[in-house]
Design a protein around this motif. Structure first.
Motif, PDB file in Angstrom:
ATOM      1  N   LEU A  85       0.735  -1.092  -0.033  1.00  0.00           N
ATOM      2  CA  LEU A  85       0.153  -0.089   0.125  1.00  0.00           C
ATOM      3  C   LEU A  85       0.658   1.126   0.095  1.00  0.00           C
ATOM      4  CD1 LEU A  85      -2.824  -0.956   2.557  1.00  0.00           C
ATOM      5  CD2 LEU A  85      -2.528  -1.547   0.112  1.00  0.00           C
ATOM      6  N   ALA A  86       2.139   1.143  -0.153  1.00  0.00           N
ATOM      7  CA  ALA A  86       3.048   2.228  -0.049  1.00  0.00           C
ATOM      8  C   ALA A  86       3.677   2.384  -1.343  1.00  0.00           C
ATOM      9  CB  ALA A  86       4.128   2.075   1.132  1.00  0.00           C
ATOM     10  N   ARG A  87       3.476   1.682  -2.287  1.00  0.00           N
ATOM     11  CA  ARG A  87       4.063   1.554  -3.491  1.00  0.00           C
ATOM     12  C   ARG A  87       4.289   3.197  -4.096  1.00  0.00           C
ATOM     13  NH1 ARG A  87       3.916  -3.024  -7.145  1.00  0.00           N
ATOM     14  NH2 ARG A  87       2.054  -3.240  -6.448  1.00  0.00           N
ATOM     15  N   SER A  88       5.474   3.401  -4.539  1.00  0.00           N
ATOM     16  CA  SER A  88       5.943   4.314  -5.252  1.00  0.00           C
ATOM     17  C   SER A  88       6.426   5.989  -4.426  1.00  0.00           C
ATOM     18  CB  SER A  88       5.040   5.152  -6.333  1.00  0.00           C
ATOM     19  OG  SER A  88       3.596   5.689  -5.759  1.00  0.00           O
ATOM     20  N   LEU A  89       6.295   5.656  -2.823  1.00  0.00           N
ATOM     21  CA  LEU A  89       6.763   6.621  -1.936  1.00  0.00           C
ATOM     22  C   LEU A  89       7.925   6.221  -1.585  1.00  0.00           C
ATOM     23  CD1 LEU A  89       3.240   6.682   0.025  1.00  0.00           C
ATOM     24  CD2 LEU A  89       4.280   8.421  -1.569  1.00  0.00           C
ATOM     25  N   TRP A 113      18.589   3.028   6.294  1.00  0.00           N
ATOM     26  CA  TRP A 113      18.269   3.273   7.517  1.00  0.00           C
ATOM     27  C   TRP A 113      17.327   4.363   7.764  1.00  0.00           C
ATOM     28  CZ3 TRP A 113      22.093   1.245  11.819  1.00  0.00           C
ATOM     29  CH2 TRP A 113      22.406  -0.142  11.334  1.00  0.00           C
ATOM     30  N   SER A 114      17.763   5.439   6.928  1.00  0.00           N
ATOM     31  CA  SER A 114      16.766   6.639   7.296  1.00  0.00           C
ATOM     32  C   SER A 114      15.413   6.184   6.648  1.00  0.00           C
ATOM     33  CB  SER A 114      17.373   7.845   6.274  1.00  0.00           C
ATOM     34  OG  SER A 114      18.436   8.129   7.225  1.00  0.00           O
ATOM     35  N   TRP A 115      15.437   5.441   5.279  1.00  0.00           N
ATOM     36  CA  TRP A 115      14.033   4.954   4.912  1.00  0.00           C
ATOM     37  C   TRP A 115      13.215   4.286   5.944  1.00  0.00           C
ATOM     38  CZ3 TRP A 115      12.116   0.208   3.612  1.00  0.00           C
ATOM     39  CH2 TRP A 115      11.030   0.031   2.592  1.00  0.00           C
ATOM     40  N   LEU A 116      13.827   3.231   6.654  1.00  0.00           N
ATOM     41  CA  LEU A 116      13.275   2.638   7.650  1.00  0.00           C
ATOM     42  C   LEU A 116      12.631   3.642   8.651  1.00  0.00           C
ATOM     43  CD1 LEU A 116      15.820  -0.355   7.938  1.00  0.00           C
ATOM     44  CD2 LEU A 116      13.340  -0.431   6.932  1.00  0.00           C
ATOM     45  N   ALA A 117      13.460   4.353   9.323  1.00  0.00           N
ATOM     46  CA  ALA A 117      13.130   5.179  10.398  1.00  0.00           C
ATOM     47  C   ALA A 117      12.261   6.100  10.257  1.00  0.00           C
ATOM     48  CB  ALA A 117      14.554   5.689  11.143  1.00  0.00           C
ATOM     49  N   ASP A 118      12.328   6.767   9.040  1.00  0.00           N
ATOM     50  CA  ASP A 118      11.418   7.910   8.821  1.00  0.00           C
ATOM     51  C   ASP A 118      10.387   7.700   7.793  1.00  0.00           C
ATOM     52  OD1 ASP A 118      13.320   9.393  10.337  1.00  0.00           O
ATOM     53  OD2 ASP A 118      14.676   9.829   8.589  1.00  0.00           O
ATOM     54  N   PHE A 119      10.387   6.726   7.284  1.00  0.00           N
ATOM     55  CA  PHE A 119       9.243   6.370   6.025  1.00  0.00           C
ATOM     56  C   PHE A 119       8.616   5.056   6.540  1.00  0.00           C
ATOM     57  CE2 PHE A 119       8.312   4.151   2.006  1.00  0.00           C
ATOM     58  CZ  PHE A 119       6.941   4.680   1.897  1.00  0.00           C
ATOM     59  N   MET A 120       9.388   3.970   6.422  1.00  0.00           N
ATOM     60  CA  MET A 120       8.760   2.723   6.489  1.00  0.00           C
ATOM     61  C   MET A 120       8.129   2.242   7.834  1.00  0.00           C
ATOM     62  SD  MET A 120       7.506   0.093   5.273  1.00  0.00           S
ATOM     63  CE  MET A 120       7.626   0.708   3.809  1.00  0.00           C
ATOM     64  N   ALA A 160      -5.897   5.878   2.737  1.00  0.00           N
ATOM     65  CA  ALA A 160      -6.304   5.985   4.329  1.00  0.00           C
ATOM     66  C   ALA A 160      -4.982   5.947   5.170  1.00  0.00           C
ATOM     67  CB  ALA A 160      -7.414   5.017   4.713  1.00  0.00           C
ATOM     68  N   VAL A 161      -4.157   4.950   4.794  1.00  0.00           N
ATOM     69  CA  VAL A 161      -2.983   4.484   5.384  1.00  0.00           C
ATOM     70  C   VAL A 161      -2.014   5.612   5.561  1.00  0.00           C
ATOM     71  CG1 VAL A 161      -1.133   2.960   5.928  1.00  0.00           C
ATOM     72  CG2 VAL A 161      -3.205   2.034   5.389  1.00  0.00           C
ATOM     73  N   VAL A 162      -1.978   6.321   4.372  1.00  0.00           N
ATOM     74  CA  VAL A 162      -0.934   7.286   4.181  1.00  0.00           C
ATOM     75  C   VAL A 162      -1.365   8.472   4.864  1.00  0.00           C
ATOM     76  CG1 VAL A 162       0.005   8.809   2.244  1.00  0.00           C
ATOM     77  CG2 VAL A 162       0.007   6.545   1.637  1.00  0.00           C
ATOM     78  N   ARG A 163      -2.697   8.761   4.837  1.00  0.00           N
ATOM     79  CA  ARG A 163      -3.180   9.823   5.736  1.00  0.00           C
ATOM     80  C   ARG A 163      -2.957   9.446   7.165  1.00  0.00           C
ATOM     81  NH1 ARG A 163      -7.616   9.547   2.074  1.00  0.00           N
ATOM     82  NH2 ARG A 163      -9.003   8.413   3.677  1.00  0.00           N
ATOM     83  N   ARG A 164      -3.131   8.507   7.799  1.00  0.00           N
ATOM     84  CA  ARG A 164      -2.949   8.202   9.088  1.00  0.00           C
ATOM     85  C   ARG A 164      -1.476   8.149   9.631  1.00  0.00           C
ATOM     86  NH1 ARG A 164      -6.463   3.996   8.158  1.00  0.00           N
ATOM     87  NH2 ARG A 164      -4.567   2.062   8.464  1.00  0.00           N
ATOM     88  N   ALA A 165      -0.598   7.814   8.513  1.00  0.00           N
ATOM     89  CA  ALA A 165       0.671   7.803   8.853  1.00  0.00           C
ATOM     90  C   ALA A 165       1.436   9.282   8.645  1.00  0.00           C
ATOM     91  CB  ALA A 165       1.688   6.842   7.934  1.00  0.00           C
TER      92      ALA A 165
END
Length: 458
Positions: free
Chosen positions: A78-82, A89-96, A450-455
């Motif tokens: 549900l996060a494709r293209s973001l 490690w930044s990708w994990l901590a700040d996005f994933m 909806a997930v992107v909004r909540r996150a």
């Protein structure tokens, strides 16, 4: 060949790429299936006397073993293209991690359905899903059920964080996914494996997140649980140049060297990526028969590095191919991964002979099946009837003088006409037959927003 005269399914007239060294490629070939097993492989003329329940005319196609994805993350669907342009490690901590924390059980189930449909349509018959979020037993089992509902086989490696290690805390990784103590993580995984034990169409393995930042006791507990229950165990390892450096700073050694010292390497151990290994670590992996899931597209996406492919294989390690999830690859297409597996080696070494199409095809079929412990990956009598049928008539596949090479360099997942798992047709004419694809896509799109909004992801 087989003496049996009856079969449930006969695929006839195609170019059969068996991946069996004794048989090779059979022009105008045929594959017979009875129940969930292949019963005969030969020319169409040799198998013409069989009495099949159903015959499929495969003229103009390649018939090959089903593709095996040895490392993916279906929950990322549900996060494709973001998340573009971030170090891992930044990708994990700040996005994933924020994205993962916002997922509900139903979100994860629908993401798994979406990814499994995409994979099946692209000829994948088995996969290993390293599932992080949510990782409660009910969700893990729902994800496994979703993969099976689409018709695939494989493993859900339950993501385990455990007690935050010093490495996780000092590098900003100790967030909401570290919800349980190490002991609790092991017991929750035991519950999941017990519900879907070895022999299940989709089983469960222990899946600690990453050797570098996991609690060392969690790694020991995962390996011990795998030995006790007869499963494999799966973790990220040495994905970036930073991993061994950080580990050495914390523990005075490197990840694979520590696993070897602790007796945790071996045939049950499957490491995702395994890029940044020393010569000694390559030997350790090879001598113990440890497996590595190679993800060439995601390695390039994250600028993480290039696997020491031939060194690992020559040392004795098992190497399979993986996609690595919809947010760090963006496609569940092993044809793309096969091509890139060859090209990245050639470019890295500036040597056109550094890898070849036959090697990549083996990684995606026979070697991937070895990594997952699945009796497939080769079309031969007695093996599981996991089969992919690829159309060869499109302009981008014309001509196809060398069919295996054409599959690696020119084919796409969208060229798959039929995917068969255990003798059952799960994709026909390019569409999944067990589930409503359109409904899954529509629900996934609604849930993704909806997930992107909540996150709070911009």
């Amino acid at each position: 060949m087989s003496d049996a005269t009856e079969c449930d399914l006969l695929l006839t007239g195609g170019t059969v790429v068996t991946m069996d060294p004794a048989t090779g490629v059979v022009e105008d070939g045929a594959v017979a299936v009875l129940g969930d097993r292949v019963t005969a492989v030969g020319t169409a003329a040799e198998l013409a006397g069989l009495r099949p329940v159903r015959t499929v005319d495969c003229r103009g196609t390649a018939v090959l073993p089903g593709l095996v994805d040895t490392h993916t993350h279906l929950y990322q669907g549900l996060a494709r293209s973001l998340g573009e342009g971030m170090p891992l490690w930044s990708w994990l901590a700040d996005f994933m991690w924020p994205y993962a924390a916002a997922l509900t059980r139903e979100d994860a189930r629908v993401a798994a359905l979406l990814g499994a449909v995409e994979a099946a349509r692209a000829g994948t018959t088995a996969l290993l899903d390293h599932h992080y979020a949510p990782a409660d037993p009910e969700t893990v089992l729902a994800v496994a059920a979703a993969v099976e509902e689409v018709g695939l086989r494989g493993v859900v490696a339950r993501g385990m964080a455990g007690s935050p290690s010093a490495v996780a805390r000092e590098n900003g990784l100790a967030g909401g996914l570290f919800a349980h103590t190490t002991g609790a993580e092991v017991e929750l995984t035991r519950e999941c494996v017990t519900a879907r034990p070895p022999g299940s169409r989709v089983g469960v393995w222990p899946g600690p997140h990453n050797v570098t930042y996991a609690d060392q006791e969690l790694l020991r507990g995962s390996a011990e649980l795998a030995r006790e229950l007869g499963t494999g165990w799966h973790a990220h390892c040495a994905s970036t140049p930073r991993d061994p450096e950080v580990y050495r700073g914390a523990y005075g050694t490197t990840p694979v060297a520590w696993l070897h010292e602790q007796g945790l390497l071996g045939p049950r151990t499957t490491l995702a990526h395994g890029i940044h290994l020393s010569d000694a670590e390559v030997r350790m992996a090879g001598e113990t028969g440890t497996a590595v899931a190679h993800c060439p597209v995601s390695n390039q996406y994250g600028a993480d590095g290039v696997l020491r492919l031939r060194e690992l294989r020559a040392a004795g390690a098992v190497v399979g191919l993986g996609t690595d999830g919809a947010a760090y690859n963006h496609r569940q297409d092993l044809f793309e991964c096969m091509k890139q597996a060859v090209l990245v080696q050639r470019l890295h070494r500036l040597d056109p002979d550094a890898s070849h199409s036959g090697e990549a095809l083996a990684l995606a079929t026979s070697e991937g099946a070895r990594l997952l412990g699945v009796d497939a990956g080769v079309l031969a009598p007695g093996r599981l009837a996991d089969v992919t049928v690829v159309g060869l008539g499109a302009p981008h596949l014309t001509p196809h003088h060398d069919v295996p090479a054409a599959l690696v360099y020119a084919a796409r997942g969208s060229d798959v006409r039929m995917t068969i798992v255990g003798g059952e047709v799960v994709v026909e004419d390019g569409r999944c037959v067990r589930v409503d694809e359109d409904a899954i896509v529509a629900e996934a799109l609604d849930r993704a927003r909806a997930v992107v909004r909540r996150a709070g992801i911009a």
